[in-house]
Design an enzyme around this catalytic site. Structure first.
Site, mmCIF file in Angstrom:
data_model
loop_
_atom_site.group_PDB
_atom_site.id
_atom_site.type_symbol
_atom_site.label_atom_id
_atom_site.label_comp_id
_atom_site.label_asym_id
_atom_site.label_seq_id
_atom_site.Cartn_x
_atom_site.Cartn_y
_atom_site.Cartn_z
ATOM 1 N N ASP A 1 19.500 -37.046 -18.723
ATOM 2 C CA ASP A 1 20.123 -36.140 -19.448
ATOM 3 C C ASP A 1 21.125 -35.946 -20.180
ATOM 4 O OD1 ASP A 1 20.023 -32.563 -18.652
ATOM 5 O OD2 ASP A 1 21.618 -33.254 -19.618
ATOM 6 N N LYS B 1 21.252 -31.606 -9.888
ATOM 7 C CA LYS B 1 22.134 -31.937 -10.890
ATOM 8 C C LYS B 1 23.171 -32.951 -10.680
ATOM 9 C CE LYS B 1 20.957 -31.753 -15.657
ATOM 10 N NZ LYS B 1 20.046 -31.122 -16.100
HETATM 11 P P1 NDP Z 1 21.348 -36.822 -25.631
HETATM 12 O O1 NDP Z 1 22.257 -37.290 -25.201
HETATM 13 O O2 NDP Z 1 19.983 -37.474 -25.992
HETATM 14 O O3 NDP Z 1 21.424 -35.903 -26.963
HETATM 15 C C1 NDP Z 1 22.249 -34.292 -26.940
HETATM 16 C C2 NDP Z 1 22.360 -34.292 -28.296
HETATM 17 O O4 NDP Z 1 23.282 -32.557 -28.215
HETATM 18 C C3 NDP Z 1 23.312 -35.330 -29.658
HETATM 19 O O5 NDP Z 1 22.594 -35.018 -30.257
HETATM 20 C C4 NDP Z 1 24.444 -34.359 -29.181
HETATM 21 O O6 NDP Z 1 25.639 -34.654 -30.358
HETATM 22 C C5 NDP Z 1 24.335 -33.102 -29.131
HETATM 23 N N1 NDP Z 1 25.101 -32.218 -28.013
HETATM 24 C C6 NDP Z 1 25.441 -32.944 -26.726
HETATM 25 N N2 NDP Z 1 26.966 -32.230 -26.405
HETATM 26 C C7 NDP Z 1 26.810 -31.738 -27.548
HETATM 27 C C8 NDP Z 1 28.302 -30.531 -27.960
HETATM 28 N N3 NDP Z 1 28.984 -29.937 -27.216
HETATM 29 N N4 NDP Z 1 28.455 -29.689 -28.870
HETATM 30 C C9 NDP Z 1 27.160 -30.088 -30.049
HETATM 31 N N5 NDP Z 1 26.395 -30.990 -29.887
HETATM 32 C C10 NDP Z 1 26.428 -31.436 -28.601
HETATM 33 O O7 NDP Z 1 20.441 -35.173 -23.957
HETATM 34 P P2 NDP Z 1 19.311 -34.750 -24.430
HETATM 35 O O8 NDP Z 1 18.777 -34.959 -25.336
HETATM 36 O O9 NDP Z 1 18.493 -35.644 -23.510
HETATM 37 O O10 NDP Z 1 19.997 -33.382 -23.514
HETATM 38 C C11 NDP Z 1 19.901 -32.330 -24.685
HETATM 39 C C12 NDP Z 1 19.401 -30.934 -23.795
HETATM 40 O O11 NDP Z 1 18.491 -30.950 -23.314
HETATM 41 C C13 NDP Z 1 20.787 -30.837 -22.819
HETATM 42 O O12 NDP Z 1 21.048 -29.731 -22.500
HETATM 43 C C14 NDP Z 1 20.130 -31.492 -21.647
HETATM 44 O O13 NDP Z 1 20.760 -30.936 -20.432
HETATM 45 C C15 NDP Z 1 18.418 -30.583 -22.114
HETATM 46 N N6 NDP Z 1 17.301 -30.783 -21.194
HETATM 47 C C16 NDP Z 1 16.770 -32.661 -20.918
HETATM 48 C C17 NDP Z 1 15.687 -33.013 -21.270
HETATM 49 C C18 NDP Z 1 15.702 -34.457 -20.853
HETATM 50 O O14 NDP Z 1 14.560 -34.785 -20.320
HETATM 51 N N7 NDP Z 1 16.560 -35.540 -21.817
HETATM 52 C C19 NDP Z 1 14.956 -32.109 -20.219
HETATM 53 C C20 NDP Z 1 15.403 -30.740 -20.112
HETATM 54 C C21 NDP Z 1 16.614 -30.430 -20.510
HETATM 55 P P3 NDP Z 1 26.453 -36.290 -30.230
HETATM 56 O O15 NDP Z 1 25.589 -36.708 -29.781
HETATM 57 O O16 NDP Z 1 27.600 -35.793 -31.167
HETATM 58 O O17 NDP Z 1 27.454 -35.697 -29.080
HETATM 59 O O1 2IT Z 2 17.068 -30.397 -17.363
HETATM 60 C C1 2IT Z 2 16.130 -31.269 -17.372
HETATM 61 O O2 2IT Z 2 15.322 -30.851 -16.426
HETATM 62 C C2 2IT Z 2 16.534 -32.785 -16.922
HETATM 63 N N1 2IT Z 2 17.110 -33.154 -17.594
HETATM 64 C C3 2IT Z 2 15.011 -34.071 -16.588
HETATM 65 C C4 2IT Z 2 15.702 -33.978 -15.379
HETATM 66 C C5 2IT Z 2 13.720 -34.815 -14.523
HETATM 67 O O3 2IT Z 2 14.862 -34.689 -12.933
HETATM 68 O O4 2IT Z 2 13.193 -35.362 -14.808
#
Ligand code: NDP
Ligand code: 2IT
Length: 444
Positions: free
Chosen positions: A166, A126
């Site tokens: 992420d 990561k």
């Molecule tokens: P994005 O940046 O696209 O979206 C994040 C969302 O969560 C936004 O709506 C944001 O609001 C909110 N958010 C982030 N930080 C905070 C905080 N500290 N408090 C409250 N709201 C918060 O990220 P992703 O959708 O990609 O990721 C979301 C989660 O999923 C994370 O935990 C990530 O690690 C996990 N994840 C992502 C994957 C991927 O493929 N993208 C795969 C697996 C897991 P705001 O815009 O207001 O900050």
């Molecule tokens: O938390 C996760 O699994 C991710 N942000 C996606 C990682 C990836 O390599 O696609």
């Protein structure tokens, strides 16, 4: 003292001020107790738990860049290459002001077991930075991404370490990073995933984490004799994972009544309008207040509280520790039957325990959100083969992977006498493959 407790104490001692890392290690090690007890002598002699909780390599570097006013800015950046026993390091890059080494280590540690659960050959890693893309111009984001990659490129590669998106890292950031990697190395290779479709990205990668979350949730419910169709769903977050989780939930016949961001949440009793949400978040990069003002049917609530909305199924898809014990109590009081984690470690330990003790089906993130990284691995395969699969081909493979993950998790929980405990099942199933690969490869 038991081996598990000894190792946990060492992790806390040697990694001070990293509470999220401690939390992730504690949860995994606690559920491994029955496995460790069966193999304690061998694992101790191999120092297996000490090795699996210690990253193979941790990179810390500074990222200087120039803002639109001509001022030099500098950010902290990290890449933790945690474990390469079963494949090249694989995991996203988080860009958010809260990022520090402990956060990246917790995410990298979770990634080891998640990637193992996918059944694909990817190790755990990561990265990230405390850079905040919010409110920056495209040129500032590009300046940051180019400077970030100017250091990182030395340590990554299509067969070495393959970062992805992420929080805060989406298609725009991946594009700028990919361009800089190519310029520095002269190589056109699959060094990042989540790439744009015109330069090696995979169809369905953008949707994969959210869609995969729903495929696994549907399978978990089905196994317990419950249908997803017709259920009311609370989604938190409004980013990549949340948007496509909500979209797939609706496609599968459920009604999604909330989304949230870091400033507030919306309750839309008529059901979230995905096209409007995508327009507000993906195109305009705006706050949810803009969604609310365009939808007379919906209520906007500033601050926290999304899990107080009445639902059958809750899908936390924003960030770590967003679902607290009070939220868990509200969910149970409102009759919630299932929680599946789209985000990484969104549920606090006490909330998880409360939900499970009250009979709520609970799918942990390392199983439930593995569809994103699994589809990243499918993107790597397509890049290596120099071909593209159709959306439906990728989506079918994703569905098969998620159903398989659930079955393996369910089986492992039963095998160790903890039927229905999917937290234990995921940790055990993910761990066993990595442990075997580490021991087969000797002391490395
Ligand atoms: P994005 O940046 O696209 O979206 C994040 C969302 O969560 C936004 O709506 C944001 O609001 C909110 N958010 C982030 N930080 C905070 C905080 N500290 N408090 C409250 N709201 C918060 O990220 P992703 O959708 O990609 O990721 C979301 C989660 O999923 C994370 O935990 C990530 O690690 C996990 N994840 C992502 C994957 C991927 O493929 N993208 C795969 C697996 C897991 P705001 O815009 O207001 O900050
Ligand atoms: O938390 C996760 O699994 C991710 N942000 C996606 C990682 C990836 O390599 O696609």
């Amino acid at each position: 003292m038991s081996y598990v407790d000894e190792v946990y104490e060492r992790v806390v001692r040697e990694n001070p001020s990293q509470p999220e890392f401690h939390q992730a290690v504690r949860e995994v090690l606690d559920s491994l107790r029955p496995v460790i007890e069966r193999n304690e002598e061998k694992y101790r002699r191999e120092a297996l738990l000490e090795r699996i909780t210690m990253p193979e390599r941790q990179l810390l570097f500074r990222v200087p860049w120039v803002d639109d006013k001509g001022q030099v800015q500098v950010n902290n950046a990290f890449r933790v290459q945690f474990n390469s026993a079963i494949g090249p390091y694989k995991g996203g890059i988080r860009l958010h002001p809260s990022v520090n080494l402990g956060i990246i280590k917790f995410l990298g540690f979770e990634q080891i077991f998640k990637n193992s659960l996918t059944g694909l050959p990817i190790g755990g890693g990561k990265g990230g930075s405390d850079f905040d893309p919010k409110g920056k111009s495209d040129r500032e984001v590009m300046a940051f991404c180019q400077s970030f990659m100017t250091e990182l490129y030395k340590y990554i590669g299509a067969d070495v370490d393959v970062p992805a998106g992420d929080i805060g890292t989406g298609a725009r950031e991946i594009g700028y990073m990919y361009g800089q990697y190519k310029r520095l190395t002269g190589k056109y290779e699959g060094v990042l995933t989540g790439k744009g479709l015109t330069y090696g990205g995979s169809l369905a990668r953008k949707e994969a984490t959210g869609y995969g979350l729903l495929y696994l949730t549907e399978e978990m419910l089905k196994t317990n004799g419950i249908e997803l169709a017709g259920k009311t769903v609370v989604v938190s977050g409004a980013g990549n994972v949340a948007i496509y989780a909500a979209q797939k939930a609706i496609q599968l016949g459920a009604k999604v009544v909330t989304v949230s961001d870091s400033t507030g949440w919306v309750y839309d009793p008529e059901g979230i309008d995905i096209d409007l949400l995508r327009e507000v978040k993906e195109v305009r990069r705006a706050r949810l207040t803009e969604y609310a003002s365009a939808r007379p049917s919906c209520e906007y609530h500033p601050g926290k509280g999304v899990f107080t909305a009445k639902c059958d199924v809750a899908l936390p898809c924003a960030t770590q520790n967003e679902l607290t014990l009070d939220d868990a109590k509200a969910l149970v009081a409102n009759g919630c039957i299932a929680v599946a984690e789209g985000a990484n470690m969104p549920t606090t330990q006490d909330a998880t325990e409360y939900l499970m003790a009250n009979g709520v089906l609970f799918a942990p993130g390392k199983a439930a959100n593995a569809g994103g990284v699994a589809t990243s691995a499918l993107e790597m395969s397509q890049n290596s083969m120099r071909l593209h699969w159709t959306f439906d081909e990728v989506d079918e493979k994703l569905k098969g992977i998620m159903v398989n993950i659930f079955r393996n998790v369910d089986y492992a929980a039963k095998e160790y006498g903890m039927a229905g405990n999917y937290v234990a099942g995921a940790n055990i199933a993910g761990f066993l493959k990595v442990a075997e690969a580490m021991m087969a490869q000797g002391v490395v």
